[in-house]
Design an enzyme around this catalytic site. Structure first.
Site, PDB file in Angstrom:
ATOM      1  N   GLU A 348     -11.350   8.597  11.063  1.00  0.00           N
ATOM      2  CA  GLU A 348     -10.394   9.548  11.489  1.00  0.00           C
ATOM      3  C   GLU A 348     -10.070   9.464  12.980  1.00  0.00           C
ATOM      4  O   GLU A 348      -9.326   8.333  13.251  1.00  0.00           O
ATOM      5  CB  GLU A 348     -10.939  11.069  11.240  1.00  0.00           C
ATOM      6  CG  GLU A 348      -9.734  11.976  11.359  1.00  0.00           C
ATOM      7  CD  GLU A 348      -9.915  13.385  10.706  1.00  0.00           C
ATOM      8  OE1 GLU A 348      -9.201  14.165  10.744  1.00  0.00           O
ATOM      9  OE2 GLU A 348     -11.010  13.253   9.950  1.00  0.00           O
ATOM     10  N   GLU A 629     -18.624  20.259  14.300  1.00  0.00           N
ATOM     11  CA  GLU A 629     -17.093  20.534  13.742  1.00  0.00           C
ATOM     12  C   GLU A 629     -17.148  21.699  12.797  1.00  0.00           C
ATOM     13  O   GLU A 629     -16.543  22.780  12.982  1.00  0.00           O
ATOM     14  CB  GLU A 629     -16.709  19.070  12.686  1.00  0.00           C
ATOM     15  CG  GLU A 629     -15.325  19.469  12.031  1.00  0.00           C
ATOM     16  CD  GLU A 629     -14.876  18.407  11.323  1.00  0.00           C
ATOM     17  OE1 GLU A 629     -13.885  18.495  10.974  1.00  0.00           O
ATOM     18  OE2 GLU A 629     -15.684  17.520  10.714  1.00  0.00           O
TER      19      GLU A 629
END
Length: 747
Positions: A348, A629
């Site tokens: 990502e 996260e």
């Protein structure tokens, strides 16, 4: 822009040998300007032209390709060899989780200009053209996600030596390239920042050699080794261990593996055309028979990020909070690599707008990010300009080059994410006091709010388009981060109110009276609609969860009486949840402020210092060295969260550090750029002392306090060119000029 006439299947090394013009005296200066399609490593006579790596970084290549300017006066000689190794980088490598690559083009390229000025004023200019050659390099493979393969046996000293004839010389050809896309850097380059040695080397249960660097970091390993020619060392990277082995599932399909093929001589390896997010490395193929056992002295980790200077410091009597703060700092370092990314390790590493929207104030205290974020905002405005005013989810925007991502809906403005167009420049203005960022970004700021206005329903609410909402609410199931408790319309309408208010204030700063009136009117109508449709007479906000109260209070959507009632309800919810965090990306940055503003400072501290999962300190109890996260990226039993998407270096939830700086540390701007500083520490949570300091444009402001025998002693230093206001609860403000002061007050 030149490229090899044929694809070399490895990273090409471009080469130009030149002779300086004779008869013009000494070299006064030699300036090299260079850019590339792909990332480059440029050398003059074998010496690097600077300390930057991964240049020219990642910008919105369709409209802006940055170039670097280097003073190479000390490197040129009568006969000079200029070389440039070019790797895939963001131009031709893999990008995103959609399994795509080469979004910007299939060919790697180099464009350069060497300008040599002599003592008599004569100027010799050397440009990239078909007189340059290309050569297969020792870099067999390179990808930001998958890693780099280097074959030391293919290296040739002739690449850098004048008069040499390197093997396998390939001609270059020019390729179609619009040079108006070239632009100088606004922000800093990416450079090596630190070197870390391992804290442990051991053998895992499966017999693999593992190395622990003690810190989750971003960069690569480097080492010098001797072993049999053709033998291979493999290094695989990961952030965590699971079941005492390398925990690679969070990487998704990023291989994160470097391969080093030995020449039989002493070889130095450093893979500068990739980067990894890792704390642990698995080493395979170390030539023990020749090099000896792998030990902590055998290799080192190089920390890489953009050259941003540390400006803000904080520590207090609570070691757990100090570790939390350190985790925020390291999360910033790891994700401020040329652009503000979501994470640095998996497939990502994108410039998600929502993350930096909420984190910008924290970043601007910890580091001087003025030019770094200003550079990224140029690309945000370019992407927005070419998308009918829509600020995309990520900048640069690769989603527009792919089929729609399942679940994301039709691309359009999205609360918190698209609000980066407004919130990030405003954070820079508050931190640094340079109105030029508002002048540059104002068209983008205004365009965003006008775009959102076009999306409103007849009720005046922003409740009609796709929203991420309170992303990663800890009560949402691991497989569905969208399922937050907070009503999406409440979250997005609150965000619109904040953006409209800030754009109105920006227009006022810039003297744009008509625009100020336009956006003030929109803010007022949004506030009215919010209260009419979402706020009950008793102060209850629709969906009745911590995030909606936090946003309504902090963004100023409620009158004083309703705000007090909302604060009371928020405190009840926090208490009833045993002071565990119950907010996602939207609510987390603001909940402590909402509690403190409504008279519930103790609740804010209990929330901040809670250690059970989910909480800010739970990851600290699990050994985290960066912000995660998810609140539970690692479960209490040491296994990785079962959700498909989990990162252990993701700064967004670390935005609470902004509250720590202002409320515990006691430093906040009263005017943009800290020309006036507010010194107002609010002790709590059992903390007995704190030290905070911030390097501002006016100098360093420091605030230290301690509690002893129910007396709060605050020592503050205000630099020349700044004034300050000291405030304690229930007491008159104290106005200060430059100097060092000591104030005491009952705690």
């Amino acid at each position: 822009m030149i490229t090899p006439a044929v694809d070399l299947a490895v990273a090409p090394l471009f080469r130009k040998e030149l002779t300086l013009d004779d008869g013009h005296g000494h070299v006064e200066s030699a300036i090299l300007r260079v850019s590339s399609l792909g990332v480059h490593d440029v050398r003059v006579n074998g010496a690097p032209v600077s300390d930057d790596v991964l240049s020219p970084g990642w910008s919105s290549y369709e409209w802006r390709l940055r170039y670097r300017t280097h003073d190479v006066s000390r490197l040129v000689a009568n006969t000079t060899v200029v070389t440039a190794l070019v790797g895939n980088g963001w131009h031709r490598g893999r990008l995103g989780f959609m399994a795509g690559r080469a979004f910007y083009g299939q060919r790697l390229g180099l464009i350069a200009e060497l300008e040599v000025t002599f003592g008599d004023g004569h100027v010799q200019t050397v440009l990239t053209d078909d007189s340059w050659t290309a050569h297969p390099s020792d870099v067999l493979e390179n990808d930001l996600y998958d890693g780099q393969t280097i074959d030391a046996g293919r290296r040739a000293a002739a690449w850098y030596e004048p008069g040499a004839q390197p093997d396998l010389t390939i001609p270059t050809i020019g390729i179609d390239f619009d040079t108006t896309r070239l632009a100088p850097y606004v922000g800093p380059p990416v450079t090596r920042q630190d070197v870390i040695t391992p804290v442990a080397v051991w053998t895992s249960p499966s017999g693999r050699t593992l190395v622990d660097f003690g810190q989750n970091l971003v960069g690569w390993l480097r080492f010098t080794v001797r072993g049999p020619a053709g033998s291979e060392i493999r290094v695989r990277h990961a952030e965590v261990l699971e079941h005492d082995e390398l925990g690679v599932r969070p990487l998704q399909d990023a291989r994160a593996t470097d391969r080093f093929i030995l020449s039989g001589d002493s070889d130095f390896f450093e893979p500068t055309m990739t980067f990894h997010g890792f704390r642990y490395a698995e080493i395979t193929g170390w030539p023990t028979a020749v090099a000896g056992e792998l030990t902590p002295e055998s290799l080192e980790a190089v920390v890489v990020h953009s050259r941003i200077e540390r400006t803000g410091r904080f520590e207090c009597s609570d070691p757990m909070l100090n570790q939390l703060h350190s985790n925020v700092v390291w999360g910033t370092k790891g994700n401020f690599l040329d652009l503000p990314t979501d994470c640095p390790q998996r497939n990502e590493r994108l410039g998600w707008t929502g993350d930096i929207s909420v984190f910008a104030p924290t970043a601007a205290y910890l580091f001087d990010v003025d030019s770094f974020l200003s550079d990224w905002l140029v690309d945000l405005a370019l992407e927005q300009e070419h998308a009918n005013g829509v600020v995309p989810f990520v900048v640069p925007d690769i989603f527009k080059m792919n089929p729609p991502v399942e679940g994301f809906g039709e691309p359009d403005s999205t609360a918190f994410w698209s609000d980066a167009a407004v919130w990030v420049p405003w954070a820079l203005w508050q931190a640094y006091g340079d109105r030029s960022v508002l002048e540059r970004q104002y068209p983008s700021m205004a365009a965003h709010v006008r775009r959102v206005r076009s999306l409103l329903s007849p009720t005046g609410l922003w409740d009609t388009s796709f929203q991420f909402g309170d992303w990663l609410d800890p009560d949402a199931p691991p497989e569905n981060p969208y399922q937050a408790k907070a009503d999406e319309g409440v979250v997005s309408t609150a965000a619109l109110f904040r953006s409209a208010t800030l754009v109105a204030e920006t227009a006022d700063v810039l003297g744009l009276e008509a625009d100020a009136a336009e956006f003030s009117a929109l803010a007022l109508s949004t506030r009215t609609a919010f209260n009419e449709h979402y706020v009950a007479a008793d102060g209850r906000v629709a969906s009745d969860c911590p995030t909606v109260y936090s946003l309504a209070i902090v963004f100023g959507l409620l009158d004083a009486e309703t705000s007090a009632a909302a604060g009371q309800r928020l405190a009840e919810l926090v208490h009833d949840n045993a002071y565990r965090v119950s907010t996602g990306f939207a609510g987390t940055p603001y909940i402590c402020d909402a509690l403190a503003q409504t008279g519930h400072l103790d609740h804010a501290y209990r929330l901040l210092t809670e250690r059970g999962c989910p909480s800010w300190l739970y990851p600290v109890t699990m050994g985290a060295t960066t912000i995660w996260e998810r609140w539970d990226s690692m479960l209490p039993d040491g296994t990785i969260n079962p959700g498909e998407m989990t990162s252990f270096n993701h700064y967004a939830l670390g935005a609470v550090a902004d509250w720590m700086h202002r409320t515990i540390g006691g430093i906040a701007p009263l005017e943009p750029g800290y020309s006036r500083v507010h010194i107002a520490p609010r002790p709590g949570g059992g903390i007995t002392w704190s030290k905070a300091a911030l390097d501002t444009r006016h100098g360093t402001v420091e605030v230290c306090w301690k509690l002893s025998d129910d007396i709060l002693t605050v020592t503050s230093t205000i630099p020349t060119g700044m004034t300050g206001v000291v405030s304690f609860d229930g007491q008159a403000e104290i106005h200060l000029g430059p100097g060092t002061y000591v104030h005491e007050t009952p705690a």
